[in-house]
Scaffold this motif. Structure first.
Motif, mmCIF file in Angstrom:
data_model
loop_
_atom_site.group_PDB
_atom_site.id
_atom_site.type_symbol
_atom_site.label_atom_id
_atom_site.label_comp_id
_atom_site.label_asym_id
_atom_site.label_seq_id
_atom_site.Cartn_x
_atom_site.Cartn_y
_atom_site.Cartn_z
ATOM 1 N N GLY A 241 0.792 -1.224 0.000
ATOM 2 C CA GLY A 241 0.000 0.000 0.000
ATOM 3 C C GLY A 241 0.818 1.264 0.000
ATOM 4 N N GLY A 242 2.139 1.168 0.084
ATOM 5 C CA GLY A 242 2.961 2.375 0.066
ATOM 6 C C GLY A 242 2.959 3.083 1.408
ATOM 7 N N ASN A 243 4.006 3.823 1.727
ATOM 8 C CA ASN A 243 4.059 4.566 2.987
ATOM 9 C C ASN A 243 5.051 5.700 2.868
ATOM 10 N N GLY A 244 5.534 6.194 4.018
ATOM 11 C CA GLY A 244 6.392 7.357 3.990
ATOM 12 C C GLY A 244 5.645 8.544 3.423
ATOM 13 N N ALA A 245 6.350 9.423 2.722
ATOM 14 C CA ALA A 245 5.736 10.629 2.163
ATOM 15 C C ALA A 245 4.611 10.304 1.194
ATOM 16 N N TYR A 246 4.686 9.148 0.540
ATOM 17 C CA TYR A 246 3.675 8.775 -0.439
ATOM 18 C C TYR A 246 2.385 8.262 0.211
ATOM 19 N N GLY A 247 2.471 7.892 1.467
ATOM 20 C CA GLY A 247 1.283 7.365 2.128
ATOM 21 C C GLY A 247 0.776 8.223 3.258
ATOM 22 N N TYR A 248 1.695 8.823 4.041
ATOM 23 C CA TYR A 248 1.320 9.551 5.252
ATOM 24 C C TYR A 248 1.979 10.926 5.224
ATOM 25 N N SER A 249 1.185 11.942 4.975
ATOM 26 C CA SER A 249 1.747 13.273 4.770
ATOM 27 C C SER A 249 0.641 14.310 4.715
ATOM 28 N N ARG A 250 1.068 15.580 4.677
ATOM 29 C CA ARG A 250 0.164 16.697 4.371
ATOM 30 C C ARG A 250 0.311 17.046 2.901
ATOM 31 N N GLU A 251 -0.782 17.528 2.304
ATOM 32 C CA GLU A 251 -0.744 17.888 0.894
ATOM 33 C C GLU A 251 -1.440 19.238 0.701
ATOM 34 N N TYR A 252 -0.735 20.169 0.070
ATOM 35 C CA TYR A 252 -1.280 21.489 -0.259
ATOM 36 C C TYR A 252 -1.368 21.572 -1.780
ATOM 37 N N THR A 253 -2.543 21.867 -2.316
ATOM 38 C CA THR A 253 -2.745 21.801 -3.759
ATOM 39 C C THR A 253 -3.462 23.042 -4.258
ATOM 40 N N ALA A 254 -2.975 23.595 -5.359
ATOM 41 C CA ALA A 254 -3.637 24.692 -6.071
ATOM 42 C C ALA A 254 -3.822 24.251 -7.516
ATOM 43 N N MET A 255 -5.056 24.385 -8.061
ATOM 44 C CA MET A 255 -5.373 23.846 -9.383
ATOM 45 C C MET A 255 -6.220 24.841 -10.166
ATOM 46 N N PHE A 256 -6.186 24.711 -11.510
ATOM 47 C CA PHE A 256 -7.011 25.587 -12.341
ATOM 48 C C PHE A 256 -7.471 24.864 -13.603
ATOM 49 N N ASN A 257 -8.637 25.276 -14.099
ATOM 50 C CA ASN A 257 -9.151 24.942 -15.426
ATOM 51 C C ASN A 257 -9.436 26.254 -16.148
ATOM 52 N N VAL A 258 -9.102 26.309 -17.421
ATOM 53 C CA VAL A 258 -9.448 27.460 -18.254
ATOM 54 C C VAL A 258 -10.210 26.935 -19.473
ATOM 55 N N PHE A 259 -11.396 27.497 -19.727
ATOM 56 C CA PHE A 259 -12.260 27.022 -20.801
ATOM 57 C C PHE A 259 -12.197 27.991 -21.986
ATOM 58 N N LEU A 260 -11.648 27.502 -23.106
ATOM 59 C CA LEU A 260 -11.439 28.340 -24.290
ATOM 60 C C LEU A 260 -12.095 27.676 -25.496
ATOM 61 N N GLY A 261 -13.413 27.690 -25.536
ATOM 62 C CA GLY A 261 -14.128 27.079 -26.644
ATOM 63 C C GLY A 261 -13.905 25.586 -26.689
ATOM 64 N N GLN A 262 -13.300 25.117 -27.788
ATOM 65 C CA GLN A 262 -13.032 23.691 -27.929
ATOM 66 C C GLN A 262 -11.853 23.219 -27.068
ATOM 67 N N PHE A 263 -11.138 24.158 -26.447
ATOM 68 C CA PHE A 263 -9.945 23.803 -25.685
ATOM 69 C C PHE A 263 -10.170 23.993 -24.185
ATOM 70 N N LYS A 264 -9.577 23.084 -23.414
ATOM 71 C CA LYS A 264 -9.549 23.224 -21.954
ATOM 72 C C LYS A 264 -8.099 23.095 -21.501
ATOM 73 N N VAL A 265 -7.601 24.108 -20.804
ATOM 74 C CA VAL A 265 -6.230 24.113 -20.294
ATOM 75 C C VAL A 265 -6.285 23.856 -18.791
ATOM 76 N N GLN A 266 -5.469 22.917 -18.306
ATOM 77 C CA GLN A 266 -5.513 22.522 -16.892
ATOM 78 C C GLN A 266 -4.114 22.483 -16.304
ATOM 79 N N GLY A 267 -4.008 22.776 -15.022
ATOM 80 C CA GLY A 267 -2.715 22.721 -14.356
ATOM 81 C C GLY A 267 -2.866 22.651 -12.853
ATOM 82 N N ALA A 268 -1.786 22.233 -12.173
ATOM 83 C CA ALA A 268 -1.834 22.106 -10.711
ATOM 84 C C ALA A 268 -0.422 22.101 -10.133
ATOM 85 N N TYR A 269 -0.342 22.487 -8.871
ATOM 86 C CA TYR A 269 0.885 22.359 -8.079
ATOM 87 C C TYR A 269 0.519 21.734 -6.746
#
Length: 386
Positions: A241-269
């Motif tokens: 099941g995995g452990n260490g940072a990959y299993g037990y940790s805090r996670e801070y996430t910022a994400m975006f979607n941009v809708f441009l007609g037929q296109f959708k641009v997505q990103g995250a940190y």
């Protein structure tokens, strides 16, 4: 006689009316999804199970769930009056290729909740749910397919959560709030080795407009052994099941979607952080920085083309890795689609991330390539929803 017939007809009409109203006030829906396909991958380690890999090769594989988890479930609602509804949902995953369901006795391993909902006040649920970290799904160009946002954090973004209390707010001026709190059920609030899950919690706020959508999210998963935000690896295969940072940790996430007609641009940190980590070997990180970006082109109402890049960087000699991937889907109908994905992961000298969300380690059972080596795969399949 005529009067008696009139009374009988009136009674029958009243009964039918009551039945129709009762039916309108309560409903149960059965639903599901079947995903199957064929997969080719190179850079696959070989050697005795549970031991360090001794070589590598390529593999052709019949696979279930590469484009999306195969699942089935049911959900229902009962009108309680005054705008309130009782709601429930049960959902479990399975392998389309073998017909096998989830292990560990978890028939409804993804979802088992009951609660109350109101359009004005929101929804409160109790039970088992997908953990809040799955909130990246809406912002991942490949929608958390097998080779996407969970791969380079070894599954950190798609676990489930038991003993859960969650709340989803209604949308107000484009904003909505979602929160989860999962008890450890141990005598120690965060966990002390007596229960299979430590305390887990998280929340996110989303703003949605016609042109863009943004989401900020925080979550944490604590080690059930001692309640800390970290752990110690098995030096060979990372444990189950995995452990260490990959299993037990805090996670801070910022994400975006941009809708441009037929296109959708997505990103995250994502910033993944631990505390209380001791005894880790070189290459076992205590912090991870994870980013991705991609574009979806809805070329026609039926055909979508996707391109994305995912990157991770870990400390303590864990190195960095990047997944480059392209793919797409073609809808044969509203419920059936064909899918294709081609991906490669490029590792730095000390990193050994694979395309799949494998546990940390270098054993043949993990599917990870050798440190510094790449891995490339192609998947093509069919998915049907009902």
């Amino acid at each position: 006689m005529e009067e008696m017939m009139k009374k009988a007809l009136l009674a029958s009409a009243a009964l039918l009316t009551f039945s129709a109203v009762a039916h309108a006030q309560s409903s149960v829906t059965l639903y599901g999804r079947l995903d199957a396909g064929l997969e080719y991958m190179n850079g696959v380690p070989t050697g005795p199970a549970g031991a360090p890999a001794t070589g590598s090769s390529h593999r052709f594989k019949a696979e279930s769930g590469d484009w999306g988890t195969s699942l089935w479930g049911m959900k229902g609602v009962e009108d309680l009056g005054g705008g309130y509804r009782a709601v429930f949902q049960l959902e479990g995953s399975f392998n389309t290729m073998t017909g096998q369901g989830p292990g560990g006795g978890g028939l409804f391993n993804r979802w088992a909740t009951v609660g109350m909902a109101n359009n004005q006040f929101g929804t409160l649920l109790l039970g088992r749910e997908l953990f809040i970290a799955n909130g990246v799904w809406d912002f991942d160009p490949f929608g958390q397919s097998n080779w996407s946002s969970a791969s380079l954090v070894r599954g950190r973004n798609w676990p489930q959560s038991s003993n859960n209390i969650s709340y989803q707010s209604p949308k107000v001026a484009g904003f909505d709030f979602y929160g989860q709190y999962s008890l450890s059920n141990a005598t120690n609030w965060n966990g002390n080795g007596t229960t299979p899950q430590g305390r887990e919690a998280g929340a996110y706020v989303t703003y949605t407009s016609p042109l863009f959508q943004i989401r900020g999210m925080y979550d944490e998963i604590r080690n059930p052994a001692n309640g800390t935000l970290g752990g110690v690896y098995n030096p060979i295969d990372g444990g189950s099941g995995g452990n260490g940072a990959y299993g037990y940790s805090r996670e801070y996430t910022a994400m975006f979607n941009v809708f441009l007609g037929q296109f959708k641009v997505q990103g995250a940190y994502q910033a993944i952080r631990t505390s209380g980590m001791t005894g880790q070997l070189p290459g076992q990180p205590t912090t991870l920085d994870h980013e991705w970006g991609g574009v979806t082109w809805q070329a026609t109402p039926a055909a979508a083309l996707i391109a994305a890049v995912y990157h991770v960087n870990g400390n303590n000699g864990a190195g960095n890795a990047t997944i480059y991937t392209v793919g797409g889907s073609y809808n044969l109908s509203k419920r059936t689609l064909l899918d294709l994905q081609v991906a490669t992961v490029q590792n730095s000298k000390t990193a050994n991330y694979g395309l799949n969300a494998n546990n940390y380690g270098s054993a043949a059972s993990t599917d990870n390539p050798f440190p510094g080596h790449s891995q490339t795969g192609v998947y093509a399949g069919i998915q049907h929803s009902f």
